[in-house]
Design an enzyme around this catalytic site. Sequence first.
Site, PDB file in Angstrom:
ATOM      1  N   GLU A 225      -3.391   7.520  -4.189  1.00  0.00           N
ATOM      2  CA  GLU A 225      -3.803   7.030  -5.511  1.00  0.00           C
ATOM      3  C   GLU A 225      -5.100   7.690  -5.956  1.00  0.00           C
ATOM      4  O   GLU A 225      -5.990   7.862  -5.118  1.00  0.00           O
ATOM      5  CB  GLU A 225      -4.015   5.510  -5.454  1.00  0.00           C
TER       6      GLU A 225
ATOM      7  N   HIS B  81      -1.035   0.284  -9.967  1.00  0.00           N
ATOM      8  CA  HIS B  81      -1.665  -0.676  -9.040  1.00  0.00           C
ATOM      9  C   HIS B  81      -2.194  -1.914  -9.784  1.00  0.00           C
ATOM     10  O   HIS B  81      -3.399  -2.152  -9.845  1.00  0.00           O
ATOM     11  CB  HIS B  81      -2.779  -0.015  -8.220  1.00  0.00           C
TER      12      HIS B  81
ATOM     13  N   ARG C 253       0.865  -1.177   0.000  1.00  0.00           N
ATOM     14  CA  ARG C 253       0.000   0.000   0.000  1.00  0.00           C
ATOM     15  C   ARG C 253       0.905   1.232   0.000  1.00  0.00           C
ATOM     16  O   ARG C 253       1.922   1.280   0.703  1.00  0.00           O
ATOM     17  CB  ARG C 253      -0.896   0.019   1.235  1.00  0.00           C
TER      18      ARG C 253
HETATM   19  C1  DGY Z   1      -5.435  -6.024  -3.003  1.00  0.00           C
HETATM   20  O1  DGY Z   1      -6.276  -6.888  -3.269  1.00  0.00           O
HETATM   21  O2  DGY Z   1      -5.340  -5.554  -1.873  1.00  0.00           O
HETATM   22  C2  DGY Z   1      -4.528  -5.610  -4.091  1.00  0.00           C
HETATM   23  O3  DGY Z   1      -3.864  -4.449  -3.795  1.00  0.00           O
HETATM   24  C3  DGY Z   1      -5.291  -5.506  -5.392  1.00  0.00           C
HETATM   25  O4  DGY Z   1      -4.419  -5.433  -6.458  1.00  0.00           O
END
Ligand code: DGY
Length: 321
Positions: A264, A282, A235
């Site tokens: 983001e 992402h 993240r």
């Molecule tokens: C998630 O599922 O948390 C991922 O970041 C998606 O790509």
Amino acid sequence: MKPKIFVTRLLPKPAMEKLEEIFEIRVNPHDRVLTKPEIIDGTKWCDILLCLLSDTIDRDIIVCNPNLKGIVNYAVGYNNIDIGTASKLKIPVTNTPGVLTNATADLAWSLIFSVARRTPESDTFMRTGNFTGWSPMLLLGGDITGKTLGIIGAGRIGTAVAKRSIGFNMKVLYNDKNRTIENEIQAEQTSLEDLLKRSDFVSIHVPLLPETRHLISDKELKLMRQSAYLINTSRGPVVDEKALVKALKEKWIAGAGLDVYENEPEMVEGLKDCQNAVLLPHLGSATNETRTNMGLICADNAAAIWEGKRPPQIVNPEIYS
Ligand code: DGY
């Protein structure tokens, strides 16, 4: 009459078909993230809310429908949802662990390769007609084979990234207070500080929690080797993006491979100008198979919630005690 599910973005067809067997579906008609009032409107209408990691499901949304039966997140990370409020109201929240482990680990490796061997930069070099012939010093990168890989967060994805290093004869260091992985792969558990000092590639795989926000900032970036690369597929807010831009510009580290960003879809000023960063939008779980499987898990979770059963991928099990 079928129960109602509000889906905040169209999902792959097999998932929509599976949901349709049980639910009346209302789906975001646009190809964009919904606004908060639009999510509230859909939430008031539904029994179950199926949302994305890009939807902030805060208290206002959760309380807008006193009959809301569940929140089904189309992601493994669930930092986008106010779990405290959901739990207080005994609303189950679910996620999609497991099915995206390999896709995300593969993408972390694709960032390792691209940033170390400068493939995006080299591709642009070719397309812009700059290649005039082989040269001993053209676009030199860093070796991967035999180097040290540091894994921060050795859960499913971190471990899968570590395992992929076997073919490259790498030494693996990892930092995780809650797990040991030596039974799965030859690796050395160590402190964050030691890992940052000794790794050639540092790959981040922790969830976003209050204690992991800006886990990597100026101090940590300065501990890394000047020849080292930082990879983040977890993240964005785990890395202090402003500090990272400084580190990339002033060459405290050799480069960074990023799939996630602090705000983001925005990027902090200066990041896109850093040639030593590889930037992806992402895409960790972005394969046809994985995104379909994530949708099918969501359908299973939603069905279980509607039937009054404990859903298979519950993130707030405390509501059942
Ligand atoms: C998630 O599922 O948390 C991922 O970041 C998606 O790509």
